[in-house]
Scaffold this motif. Sequence first.
Motif, PDB file in Angstrom:
ATOM      1  N   PRO A   1       0.843  -1.196   0.000  1.00  0.00           N
ATOM      2  CA  PRO A   1       0.000   0.000   0.000  1.00  0.00           C
ATOM      3  C   PRO A   1       0.882   1.252   0.000  1.00  0.00           C
ATOM      4  CG  PRO A   1      -0.098  -1.106   2.135  1.00  0.00           C
ATOM      5  CD  PRO A   1       0.738  -1.970   1.231  1.00  0.00           C
ATOM      6  N   PRO A   2       0.367   2.367  -0.520  1.00  0.00           N
ATOM      7  CA  PRO A   2       1.172   3.598  -0.597  1.00  0.00           C
ATOM      8  C   PRO A   2       1.780   4.017   0.743  1.00  0.00           C
ATOM      9  CG  PRO A   2      -0.838   3.851  -1.875  1.00  0.00           C
ATOM     10  CD  PRO A   2      -0.948   2.538  -1.152  1.00  0.00           C
ATOM     11  N   ALA A   3       1.089   3.789   1.843  1.00  0.00           N
ATOM     12  CA  ALA A   3       1.625   4.182   3.152  1.00  0.00           C
ATOM     13  C   ALA A   3       2.911   3.424   3.478  1.00  0.00           C
ATOM     14  CB  ALA A   3       0.583   3.961   4.242  1.00  0.00           C
ATOM     15  N   ASN A   4       2.977   2.147   3.112  1.00  0.00           N
ATOM     16  CA  ASN A   4       4.198   1.369   3.341  1.00  0.00           C
ATOM     17  C   ASN A   4       5.350   1.917   2.505  1.00  0.00           C
ATOM     18  OD1 ASN A   4       2.656  -0.312   4.948  1.00  0.00           O
ATOM     19  ND2 ASN A   4       3.129  -2.182   3.815  1.00  0.00           N
ATOM     20  N   VAL A   5       5.071   2.222   1.240  1.00  0.00           N
ATOM     21  CA  VAL A   5       6.106   2.734   0.354  1.00  0.00           C
ATOM     22  C   VAL A   5       6.653   4.054   0.897  1.00  0.00           C
ATOM     23  CG1 VAL A   5       6.603   3.589  -1.969  1.00  0.00           C
ATOM     24  CG2 VAL A   5       5.179   1.547  -1.663  1.00  0.00           C
ATOM     25  N   GLU A   6       5.766   4.938   1.318  1.00  0.00           N
ATOM     26  CA  GLU A   6       6.203   6.229   1.853  1.00  0.00           C
ATOM     27  C   GLU A   6       7.016   6.061   3.127  1.00  0.00           C
ATOM     28  OE1 GLU A   6       6.229   9.116   0.282  1.00  0.00           O
ATOM     29  OE2 GLU A   6       5.415   7.890  -1.341  1.00  0.00           O
ATOM     30  N   LYS A   7       6.615   5.131   3.968  1.00  0.00           N
ATOM     31  CA  LYS A   7       7.340   4.874   5.208  1.00  0.00           C
ATOM     32  C   LYS A   7       8.770   4.415   4.893  1.00  0.00           C
ATOM     33  CE  LYS A   7       6.542   2.679   9.682  1.00  0.00           C
ATOM     34  NZ  LYS A   7       5.647   1.834  10.475  1.00  0.00           N
ATOM     35  N   MET A   8       8.907   3.470   3.955  1.00  0.00           N
ATOM     36  CA  MET A   8      10.242   2.977   3.586  1.00  0.00           C
ATOM     37  C   MET A   8      11.057   4.070   2.903  1.00  0.00           C
ATOM     38  SD  MET A   8       9.563  -0.969   2.440  1.00  0.00           S
ATOM     39  CE  MET A   8       8.042  -0.711   1.540  1.00  0.00           C
TER      40      MET A   8
ATOM     41  N   THR B   1      12.116   4.594   7.275  1.00  0.00           N
ATOM     42  CA  THR B   1      11.552   3.948   8.455  1.00  0.00           C
ATOM     43  C   THR B   1      11.214   2.496   8.129  1.00  0.00           C
ATOM     44  OG1 THR B   1      10.579   6.051   9.127  1.00  0.00           O
ATOM     45  CG2 THR B   1       9.712   4.055  10.178  1.00  0.00           C
ATOM     46  N   PRO B   2      11.784   1.546   8.892  1.00  0.00           N
ATOM     47  CA  PRO B   2      11.447   0.151   8.633  1.00  0.00           C
ATOM     48  C   PRO B   2       9.966  -0.117   8.900  1.00  0.00           C
ATOM     49  CG  PRO B   2      13.325   0.320  10.136  1.00  0.00           C
ATOM     50  CD  PRO B   2      12.745   1.700   9.976  1.00  0.00           C
ATOM     51  N   LEU B   3       9.410  -1.040   8.137  1.00  0.00           N
ATOM     52  CA  LEU B   3       8.030  -1.457   8.376  1.00  0.00           C
ATOM     53  C   LEU B   3       7.976  -2.285   9.643  1.00  0.00           C
ATOM     54  CD1 LEU B   3       6.943  -2.617   4.794  1.00  0.00           C
ATOM     55  CD2 LEU B   3       6.614  -0.373   5.862  1.00  0.00           C
ATOM     56  N   ASP B   4       6.839  -2.210  10.341  1.00  0.00           N
ATOM     57  CA  ASP B   4       6.625  -3.120  11.466  1.00  0.00           C
ATOM     58  C   ASP B   4       5.609  -4.177  11.028  1.00  0.00           C
ATOM     59  OD1 ASP B   4       4.024  -1.996  11.740  1.00  0.00           O
ATOM     60  OD2 ASP B   4       4.713  -0.582  13.261  1.00  0.00           O
ATOM     61  N   ASP B   5       5.355  -5.127  11.897  1.00  0.00           N
ATOM     62  CA  ASP B   5       4.464  -6.218  11.520  1.00  0.00           C
ATOM     63  C   ASP B   5       3.061  -5.726  11.170  1.00  0.00           C
ATOM     64  OD1 ASP B   5       6.504  -8.019  11.751  1.00  0.00           O
ATOM     65  OD2 ASP B   5       5.812  -8.891  13.641  1.00  0.00           O
ATOM     66  N   ASP B   6       2.583  -4.709  11.858  1.00  0.00           N
ATOM     67  CA  ASP B   6       1.249  -4.182  11.531  1.00  0.00           C
ATOM     68  C   ASP B   6       1.196  -3.641  10.105  1.00  0.00           C
ATOM     69  OD1 ASP B   6       0.152  -4.850  13.991  1.00  0.00           O
ATOM     70  OD2 ASP B   6       0.609  -2.896  14.881  1.00  0.00           O
ATOM     71  N   ASP B   7       2.321  -3.109   9.620  1.00  0.00           N
ATOM     72  CA  ASP B   7       2.401  -2.648   8.230  1.00  0.00           C
ATOM     73  C   ASP B   7       2.417  -3.834   7.269  1.00  0.00           C
ATOM     74  OD1 ASP B   7       2.783   0.100   8.988  1.00  0.00           O
ATOM     75  OD2 ASP B   7       4.916  -0.316   9.316  1.00  0.00           O
ATOM     76  N   ARG B   8       3.064  -4.898   7.690  1.00  0.00           N
ATOM     77  CA  ARG B   8       3.292  -6.031   6.791  1.00  0.00           C
ATOM     78  C   ARG B   8       2.103  -6.967   6.620  1.00  0.00           C
ATOM     79  NH1 ARG B   8       8.518  -5.974   9.463  1.00  0.00           N
ATOM     80  NH2 ARG B   8      10.093  -5.282   7.965  1.00  0.00           N
TER      81      ARG B   8
ATOM     82  N   HIS C   1      15.061   2.675  -6.447  1.00  0.00           N
ATOM     83  CA  HIS C   1      14.141   1.865  -5.653  1.00  0.00           C
ATOM     84  C   HIS C   1      13.743   2.616  -4.394  1.00  0.00           C
ATOM     85  CE1 HIS C   1      12.656  -1.578  -3.297  1.00  0.00           C
ATOM     86  NE2 HIS C   1      12.415  -2.117  -4.476  1.00  0.00           N
ATOM     87  N   PHE C   2      12.497   2.400  -3.933  1.00  0.00           N
ATOM     88  CA  PHE C   2      12.017   3.144  -2.758  1.00  0.00           C
ATOM     89  C   PHE C   2      12.669   2.693  -1.453  1.00  0.00           C
ATOM     90  CE2 PHE C   2       8.817  -0.239  -3.394  1.00  0.00           C
ATOM     91  CZ  PHE C   2       8.889  -0.886  -2.178  1.00  0.00           C
ATOM     92  N   MET C   3      13.297   1.524  -1.438  1.00  0.00           N
ATOM     93  CA  MET C   3      13.941   1.022  -0.221  1.00  0.00           C
ATOM     94  C   MET C   3      15.363   1.571  -0.149  1.00  0.00           C
ATOM     95  SD  MET C   3      13.969  -1.040   2.485  1.00  0.00           S
ATOM     96  CE  MET C   3      12.996  -2.505   2.421  1.00  0.00           C
ATOM     97  N   PRO C   4      15.619   2.518   0.769  1.00  0.00           N
ATOM     98  CA  PRO C   4      16.961   3.082   0.849  1.00  0.00           C
ATOM     99  C   PRO C   4      17.958   2.074   1.421  1.00  0.00           C
ATOM    100  CG  PRO C   4      15.569   4.000   2.569  1.00  0.00           C
ATOM    101  CD  PRO C   4      14.696   3.125   1.725  1.00  0.00           C
TER     102      PRO C   4
END
Length: 187
Positions: free
Chosen positions: A49-56, A60-67, A130-133
């Motif tokens: 979802p876009p929120a996960n992409v923006e967070k990464m 900011t690492p994703l947490d389990d609630d994001d995953r 890539h969006f993952m730094p």
Amino acid sequence: MTHDTAPTAVSYPVHVVAMGVSGCGKSTVGEALARRLGVPFEDGDDLHPPANVEKMRAGTPLDDDDRWPWLAAVGDWLAGTGEAGGVVACSALKRSYRDVLREHAPSAVFVHLHGDRDLIARRQAARGQHFMPPGLLESQFATLEPLAGDEPGVVLDVVLGVDELVDAAYAALTTDAATGGTPEETS
């Protein structure tokens, strides 16, 4: 050897997850393996979802609630390939994440692309947009739980080239090696 020849179909539905940390080659190898198997390919990154992409993107690492919702979407895509089978690139770093994927696609088999941190860091830094730094790579290694002995799959060393990785994955998938339990390691 290249794999641009006509794909060779296996005799059963193949639901494959190309897994590993960011920068290990999941998308490249997964797409080439899908071509070899003659099945669809999906990059799991495209299902975030876009929120996960923006967070990464913000580092900011994703947490389990994001995953959890993302993993459900990845599992749904894989299950949706039905009898045709498919290959999806998905980090699937923890066993609990792989369990979610198997809840959706019980026949999922994992191709764990594993490698040296420095090599993967160099590859990740070289891919650019890539969006993952690259700064999040360490959190990925910290999260990674290797395939357990009862998880269907194979572990492949990314020091091998793409063609060699596809050959090794294909060989494992077309024998009982990847489907029955103990992950094999190929280097």
